[in-house]
Design an enzyme around this catalytic site. Structure first.
Site, PDB file in Angstrom:
ATOM      1  N   LYS A  41       0.829  -1.209   0.000  1.00 23.71           N
ATOM      2  CA  LYS A  41       0.000   0.000   0.000  1.00 23.71           C
ATOM      3  C   LYS A  41       0.865   1.262   0.000  1.00 23.71           C
ATOM      4  O   LYS A  41       0.663   2.169  -0.806  1.00 23.71           O
ATOM      5  CB  LYS A  41      -0.894  -0.004   1.251  1.00 23.71           C
ATOM      6  CG  LYS A  41      -1.526   1.332   1.572  1.00 23.71           C
ATOM      7  CD  LYS A  41      -2.415   1.266   2.798  1.00 23.71           C
ATOM      8  CE  LYS A  41      -1.729   1.449   4.130  1.00 23.71           C
ATOM      9  NZ  LYS A  41      -1.420   2.839   4.508  1.00 23.71           N
ATOM     10  N   ASN A  42       1.835   1.308   0.921  1.00 26.63           N
ATOM     11  CA  ASN A  42       2.579   2.555   1.100  1.00 26.63           C
ATOM     12  C   ASN A  42       3.607   2.801   0.004  1.00 26.63           C
ATOM     13  O   ASN A  42       4.229   3.867  -0.036  1.00 26.63           O
ATOM     14  CB  ASN A  42       3.225   2.598   2.492  1.00 26.63           C
ATOM     15  CG  ASN A  42       2.168   2.768   3.576  1.00 26.63           C
ATOM     16  OD1 ASN A  42       1.008   3.071   3.269  1.00 26.63           O
ATOM     17  ND2 ASN A  42       2.551   2.565   4.829  1.00 26.63           N
ATOM     18  N   CYS A  98      -5.256  12.419  13.610  1.00 27.39           N
ATOM     19  CA  CYS A  98      -5.919  11.136  13.342  1.00 27.39           C
ATOM     20  C   CYS A  98      -5.739  10.232  14.548  1.00 27.39           C
ATOM     21  O   CYS A  98      -5.134  10.634  15.545  1.00 27.39           O
ATOM     22  CB  CYS A  98      -5.390  10.493  12.069  1.00 27.39           C
ATOM     23  SG  CYS A  98      -3.818   9.707  12.281  1.00 27.39           S
ATOM     24  N   ARG A 136       0.148  14.209  13.680  1.00 19.13           N
ATOM     25  CA  ARG A 136       0.593  14.063  12.291  1.00 19.13           C
ATOM     26  C   ARG A 136       0.549  15.359  11.474  1.00 19.13           C
ATOM     27  O   ARG A 136      -0.180  15.464  10.481  1.00 19.13           O
ATOM     28  CB  ARG A 136      -0.207  12.952  11.596  1.00 19.13           C
ATOM     29  CG  ARG A 136      -0.033  11.624  12.295  1.00 19.13           C
ATOM     30  CD  ARG A 136      -0.731  10.505  11.601  1.00 19.13           C
ATOM     31  NE  ARG A 136       0.006   9.994  10.461  1.00 19.13           N
ATOM     32  CZ  ARG A 136      -0.445   9.033   9.671  1.00 19.13           C
ATOM     33  NH1 ARG A 136      -1.624   8.494   9.894  1.00 19.13           N
ATOM     34  NH2 ARG A 136       0.272   8.614   8.652  1.00 19.13           N
ATOM     35  N   ASP A 162       4.617   0.494  12.176  1.00 22.55           N
ATOM     36  CA  ASP A 162       3.458  -0.195  11.590  1.00 22.55           C
ATOM     37  C   ASP A 162       3.394  -1.680  11.967  1.00 22.55           C
ATOM     38  O   ASP A 162       2.451  -2.375  11.577  1.00 22.55           O
ATOM     39  CB  ASP A 162       3.473  -0.053  10.057  1.00 22.55           C
ATOM     40  CG  ASP A 162       3.134   1.355   9.612  1.00 22.55           C
ATOM     41  OD1 ASP A 162       2.612   2.127  10.435  1.00 22.55           O
ATOM     42  OD2 ASP A 162       3.397   1.687   8.443  1.00 22.55           O
ATOM     43  N   ARG A 201      -8.693  -0.774   4.610  1.00 21.24           N
ATOM     44  CA  ARG A 201      -7.905   0.319   4.024  1.00 21.24           C
ATOM     45  C   ARG A 201      -6.533  -0.186   3.615  1.00 21.24           C
ATOM     46  O   ARG A 201      -5.944   0.342   2.672  1.00 21.24           O
ATOM     47  CB  ARG A 201      -7.730   1.447   5.036  1.00 21.24           C
ATOM     48  CG  ARG A 201      -8.964   2.301   5.235  1.00 21.24           C
ATOM     49  CD  ARG A 201      -8.620   3.528   6.047  1.00 21.24           C
ATOM     50  NE  ARG A 201      -7.307   4.002   5.652  1.00 21.24           N
ATOM     51  CZ  ARG A 201      -6.318   4.318   6.482  1.00 21.24           C
ATOM     52  NH1 ARG A 201      -6.492   4.257   7.769  1.00 21.24           N
ATOM     53  NH2 ARG A 201      -5.155   4.724   6.025  1.00 21.24           N
TER      54      ARG A 201
HETATM   55  N1  EPU Z   1       5.913  14.576  11.323  1.00 26.69           N
HETATM   56  C1  EPU Z   1       5.987  15.912  11.630  1.00 26.69           C
HETATM   57  N2  EPU Z   1       5.896  16.820  10.622  1.00 26.69           N
HETATM   58  C2  EPU Z   1       5.744  16.459   9.318  1.00 26.69           C
HETATM   59  C3  EPU Z   1       5.662  15.089   9.009  1.00 26.69           C
HETATM   60  C4  EPU Z   1       5.746  14.168  10.026  1.00 26.69           C
HETATM   61  O1  EPU Z   1       6.141  16.278  12.796  1.00 26.69           O
HETATM   62  O2  EPU Z   1       5.663  17.341   8.457  1.00 26.69           O
HETATM   63  C5  EPU Z   1       6.010  13.565  12.388  1.00 26.69           C
HETATM   64  C6  EPU Z   1       4.736  12.738  12.525  1.00 26.69           C
HETATM   65  O3  EPU Z   1       3.772  13.391  13.314  1.00 26.69           O
HETATM   66  C7  EPU Z   1       5.265  11.467  13.125  1.00 26.69           C
HETATM   67  C8  EPU Z   1       6.645  11.325  12.492  1.00 26.69           C
HETATM   68  O4  EPU Z   1       6.984  12.610  12.015  1.00 26.69           O
HETATM   69  O5  EPU Z   1       5.408  11.636  14.505  1.00 26.69           O
HETATM   70  C9  EPU Z   1       6.719  10.345  11.324  1.00 26.69           C
HETATM   71  O6  EPU Z   1       5.643  10.583  10.437  1.00 26.69           O
HETATM   72  P1  EPU Z   1       5.744  10.306   8.875  1.00 26.69           P
HETATM   73  O7  EPU Z   1       5.592  11.597   8.167  1.00 26.69           O
HETATM   74  O8  EPU Z   1       6.954   9.491   8.582  1.00 26.69           O
HETATM   75  O9  EPU Z   1       4.456   9.441   8.619  1.00 26.69           O
HETATM   76  P2  EPU Z   1       3.633   9.444   7.292  1.00 26.69           P
HETATM   77  O10 EPU Z   1       4.543   9.697   6.157  1.00 26.69           O
HETATM   78  O11 EPU Z   1       2.429  10.293   7.447  1.00 26.69           O
HETATM   79  C10 EPU Z   1       3.973   6.922   6.681  1.00 26.69           C
HETATM   80  C11 EPU Z   1       3.083   5.744   6.459  1.00 26.69           C
HETATM   81  C12 EPU Z   1       2.496   5.316   7.791  1.00 26.69           C
HETATM   82  C13 EPU Z   1       3.650   4.966   8.727  1.00 26.69           C
HETATM   83  C14 EPU Z   1       4.591   6.165   8.877  1.00 26.69           C
HETATM   84  C15 EPU Z   1       5.824   5.883   9.705  1.00 26.69           C
HETATM   85  C16 EPU Z   1       2.310   6.089   4.207  1.00 26.69           C
HETATM   86  C17 EPU Z   1       1.187   6.415   3.289  1.00 26.69           C
HETATM   87  N3  EPU Z   1       2.036   6.110   5.512  1.00 26.69           N
HETATM   88  O12 EPU Z   1       3.136   7.954   7.242  1.00 26.69           O
HETATM   89  O13 EPU Z   1       1.720   4.161   7.540  1.00 26.69           O
HETATM   90  O14 EPU Z   1       3.153   4.616   9.997  1.00 26.69           O
HETATM   91  O15 EPU Z   1       5.023   6.591   7.569  1.00 26.69           O
HETATM   92  O16 EPU Z   1       6.530   4.826   9.169  1.00 26.69           O
HETATM   93  O17 EPU Z   1       3.403   5.798   3.758  1.00 26.69           O
HETATM   94  C18 EPU Z   1       0.001   2.624   7.914  1.00 26.69           C
HETATM   95  O18 EPU Z   1       0.287   2.107   6.827  1.00 26.69           O
HETATM   96  O19 EPU Z   1      -0.775   2.093   8.753  1.00 26.69           O
HETATM   97  C19 EPU Z   1       0.589   3.898   8.267  1.00 26.69           C
HETATM   98  C20 EPU Z   1       0.084   4.697   9.217  1.00 26.69           C
END
Ligand code: EPU
Length: 428
Positions: free
Chosen positions: A22-23, A116, A121, A304, A396
């Protein structure tokens, strides 16, 4: 609203194949916005998040067709630059259209995702990076509006490691003027695949998989062609399903190199893992050993997989300590696991799990995608009947998990709580 009904206690046996990730699929779908033409993505999982992304692409003017894992996206008719709130609120990954839209068209309007179930996030790192590349970023009426005549290369140091932030800025940078350097970049296999696929279409990205990524802007890209990598989180979940039921299963198609931290912890817990042609044979121990783990960005232990691993450790011989470093609110499953008889104490970002010899089935509520998977795993091992409610979360991100588990002998079916007519319903 459907629920999953499980009768626990069956040791899983057989072979099961991992679906596409998915990701990895979601950013690749958004990357099609970077080039005009007919794109073809294979091994795309059949998931609610993929349908939502397809609807988003269609709302931007693309034509999308999905058939048996092949997703065809025609981007000849792109005509809008907006990701509406209705789509973004159901799937945060919609924010991944921001980078490609500003990078190619100089304009994007994307609803701010908001918090969320697993944490606040924010997307400040995505926005900071775009601003460094010369975009004007404003927040109006709940929407992020980013505009730039043409983005220019910049040096960007992330304050936190962010997966979609890294992906968004790679996509913003591929058509920018000059060179972009991303430091403290996410190193996940999904980031690496995005870079490889874009490079095969003419982009110039170096260093993906490491902490520093360099992107030389190019004038244009050819349409994308790729096969989505196997889902490492689904693979890990299936390994745990075999382990928690003391079963013996071959999980086909997983890439061990994407799962090193998870495989290490499984071995530490006493799970037998043996690489075989095309996959991994897993055998569950009589009782798992207690294990300590901390979630970290890749290549560390993935957040995850934390909820699913916790399900296994609930049954361990001894006390385990888990520490969640990525999301501040990712223990919602713990209270539900306690309904099955688990003994878990949460102290801030730490969860102390005192293993018990057995769990007993009960109704439980899924709160997010990976929490749902954790409850399904616990239900597979628990004595008696477990009903997991709100399984739309599961749909999802897992393609037919219930069907796959049933294929391994699990006693699991879908039912509607209001009128449980005992039918087994096909997975979404
Ligand atoms: N963060 C910030 N500012 C930002 C972006 C992130 O403070 O601008 C913080 C977040 O709040 C969090 C940390 O950085 O505490 C890491 O967040 P990240 O941005 O890496 O998460 P994401 O990109 O929104 C992806 C996956 C998630 C997975 C996380 C961490 C996708 C579509 N989603 O989310 O997947 O948990 O990386 O590995 O790639 C899932 O599949 O169930 C899922 C939640």
């Amino acid at each position: 609203m459907q629920q999953l009904i499980l009768e626990g206690g069956v040791a899983l046996r057989g072979r099961v194949a991992v679906s596409g990730a998915k990701n990895a699929a979601l950013p690749l779908m958004m990357a099609t916005l970077l080039a005009e033409g007919d794109h073809q993505l294979d091994n795309v999982p059949d998931l609610a998040d993929v349908s939502t992304s397809a609807r988003l692409l269609e709302s931007l003017g693309a034509a999308v067709q999905y058939r048996r894992g092949r997703l065809e996206v025609s981007t000849h008719g792109l005509c809008r630059c907006e990701a509406p709130y209705d789509l973004v609120r159901t799937m945060r990954a919609s924010v991944l259209c921001l980078g490609p839209l500003v990078g190619r068209f100089g304009l994007a309007r994307v609803a701010l995702p908001g918090g969320c179930a697993i944490g606040a996030r924010p997307i400040d790192q995505h926005l900071k990076g775009l601003e460094r590349m010369g975009a004007r970023v404003e927040l109006r009426h709940g929407y992020v509006e980013a505009s730039a005549r043409q983005l220019r290369g910049a040096e960007i140091d992330f304050d936190v490691v962010t997966v979609t932030g890294t992906e968004n800025l790679i996509m913003a940078a591929v058509l920018a003027r000059g060179t972009t350097v991303l430091r403290r970049a996410a190193r996940e296999p999904e980031v690496v695949q995005l870079a490889e696929v874009l490079n095969a279409s003419g982009a110039r990205i170096e260093g993906a998989g490491g902490e520093e990524i360099r992107v030389e802007g190019v004038a244009g890209l050819a349409p994308l062609r790729c096969r989505v990598i196997p889902d490492r989180i689904e693979a890990g979940t299936l390994l745990l399903a075999a382990a928690i039921t003391r079963g013996e299963v071959i999980v086909e198609g997983l890439v061990p190199g994407h799962l090193v931290a998870v495989l290490d912890k499984l071995r530490e817990a006493g799970v037998s893992l043996e690489p075989v042609e095309g996959g991994m044979r897993v055998r569950g121990p009589e009782r798992p050993r207690a294990v300590d783990l901390e979630t970290q960005p890749h290549p560390g232990f993935p957040t995850d997989m934390q909820a699913q691993f916790m399900a296994l450790l609930c049954l361990a011989d001894g006390t385990s300590s888990l520490c969640e470093h990525i999301f501040e609110n990712r223990y919602m499953h713990a209270l539900e696991l306690e309904r099955l008889g688990a003994r878990i104490r949460i102290e801030g970002s730490r969860a102390i799990v005192s293993g018990v010899p057995r769990l007993s089935g009960a109704p439980v509520m899924a709160t997010d995608l990976r929490a749902s998977a954790s409850l399904v795993l616990a239900g597979l091992a628990a004595e008696g009947c477990t009903a997991v409610q709100r399984i739309y979360h599961l749909d999802r991100g897992y393609q037919g998990l219930d069907q796959k588990l049933r294929g391994l002998g699990a006693c699991i079916r879908r039912a509607s709580p209001a009128c449980d007519d005992q039918r087994t319903v096909r997975a979404a």
